[in-house]
Design a protein around this motif. Sequence first.
Motif, PDB file in Angstrom:
ATOM      1  N   ASP A   1      33.820  41.298  32.108  1.00 56.79           N
ATOM      2  CA  ASP A   1      32.369  41.455  32.058  1.00 56.79           C
ATOM      3  C   ASP A   1      31.696  41.436  33.429  1.00 56.79           C
ATOM      4  OD1 ASP A   1      32.648  38.822  32.775  1.00 56.79           O
ATOM      5  OD2 ASP A   1      31.465  37.996  31.118  1.00 56.79           O
ATOM      6  N   ASN A   2      32.486  41.626  34.524  1.00 57.25           N
ATOM      7  CA  ASN A   2      31.856  41.664  35.836  1.00 57.25           C
ATOM      8  C   ASN A   2      32.650  42.571  36.766  1.00 57.25           C
ATOM      9  OD1 ASN A   2      33.716  39.890  37.691  1.00 57.25           O
ATOM     10  ND2 ASN A   2      33.488  38.726  35.781  1.00 57.25           N
ATOM     11  N   ASP A   3      32.034  42.920  37.888  1.00 55.59           N
ATOM     12  CA  ASP A   3      32.607  43.904  38.797  1.00 55.59           C
ATOM     13  C   ASP A   3      33.743  43.369  39.662  1.00 55.59           C
ATOM     14  OD1 ASP A   3      30.894  45.716  37.751  1.00 55.59           O
ATOM     15  OD2 ASP A   3      29.490  45.751  39.446  1.00 55.59           O
ATOM     16  N   ASN A   4      34.051  42.075  39.553  1.00 56.47           N
ATOM     17  CA  ASN A   4      35.206  41.546  40.286  1.00 56.47           C
ATOM     18  C   ASN A   4      36.519  41.971  39.647  1.00 56.47           C
ATOM     19  OD1 ASN A   4      33.689  40.114  42.245  1.00 56.47           O
ATOM     20  ND2 ASN A   4      33.295  38.496  40.746  1.00 56.47           N
TER      21      ASN A   4
ATOM     22  N   LYS B   1      30.919  49.804  42.669  1.00 63.09           N
ATOM     23  CA  LYS B   1      31.980  48.918  42.193  1.00 63.09           C
ATOM     24  C   LYS B   1      33.304  49.210  42.888  1.00 63.09           C
ATOM     25  CE  LYS B   1      34.396  47.491  37.993  1.00 63.09           C
ATOM     26  NZ  LYS B   1      34.507  47.634  36.525  1.00 63.09           N
TER      27      LYS B   1
ATOM     28  N   THR C   1      32.943  43.355  27.373  1.00 59.65           N
ATOM     29  CA  THR C   1      33.728  44.230  28.241  1.00 59.65           C
ATOM     30  C   THR C   1      33.419  45.679  27.898  1.00 59.65           C
ATOM     31  OG1 THR C   1      35.490  42.577  28.348  1.00 59.65           O
ATOM     32  CG2 THR C   1      36.060  44.827  28.981  1.00 59.65           C
TER      33      THR C   1
END
Length: 234
Positions: free
Chosen positions: A22-25, A65, A189
């Motif tokens: 759920d995140n750009d990492n 990203k 996601t």
Amino acid sequence: MNRPETTLFLLVSADGKISLGDNDNLDVDKQLKEIPGIAEGLHQYYELEQQTDQVSLNTGRVMAKIGVNERTETPVKIPVDFIIIDSKPHLTEAGVRYLSQWVQTLYLPTTNPNHPCFSLSDELDNIVPLLLPDPTDFSALFERFASEFGMTRITLQSGGTLNATLLREGIIDHVSLVIAPYLVGGKDTSSLIDGESLHSPAEIHKIRPLHLVECRQMEDSYLYLRYDVVNEVK
């Protein structure tokens, strides 16, 4: 058809996810290469990607990203035109400069009159900024791609929210998927098609049937699926 023919081409997990969390990492391109059982067949997706259309559409968020704003090396120019839809903007001046060095022509549709693409277009002759009067009218934008720039085919590699909008507006003609052998899960996601959920039976006309064109078993438990989208139900 008064717009380019479009193909949605993406790598997805067996449960339809196009991200790892759920995140750009969490980055598909970087981190799938680290997982035994997935890494071995990943090259097949990138090989098919080399065979896609001359024009590729994506978003500024996806470009940010993958790190284009931070890249300092001079890229090897590829024989592809990019359309990057970016209104926030997610791209910085450095990111736009990098993309202009990377691709043949960089088209940047945006609703933001302060986007760095406007000032850079005076300096870099392969940047084409497009100020959008209506951020929701993608049909008009795609008609513009055909009438003003002579585009006939576009590969879409955008995120789930934009994919949902284009699908429901009848702008996606074909779907080409590489199904990788893994499961991700997670309700937050991103999936192939995200966007707003349907709320009632009155909205089921927004669901698009698919006609299977090809189903190919690839190496290392990968699958390649091609569909035509049925945009007009008789």
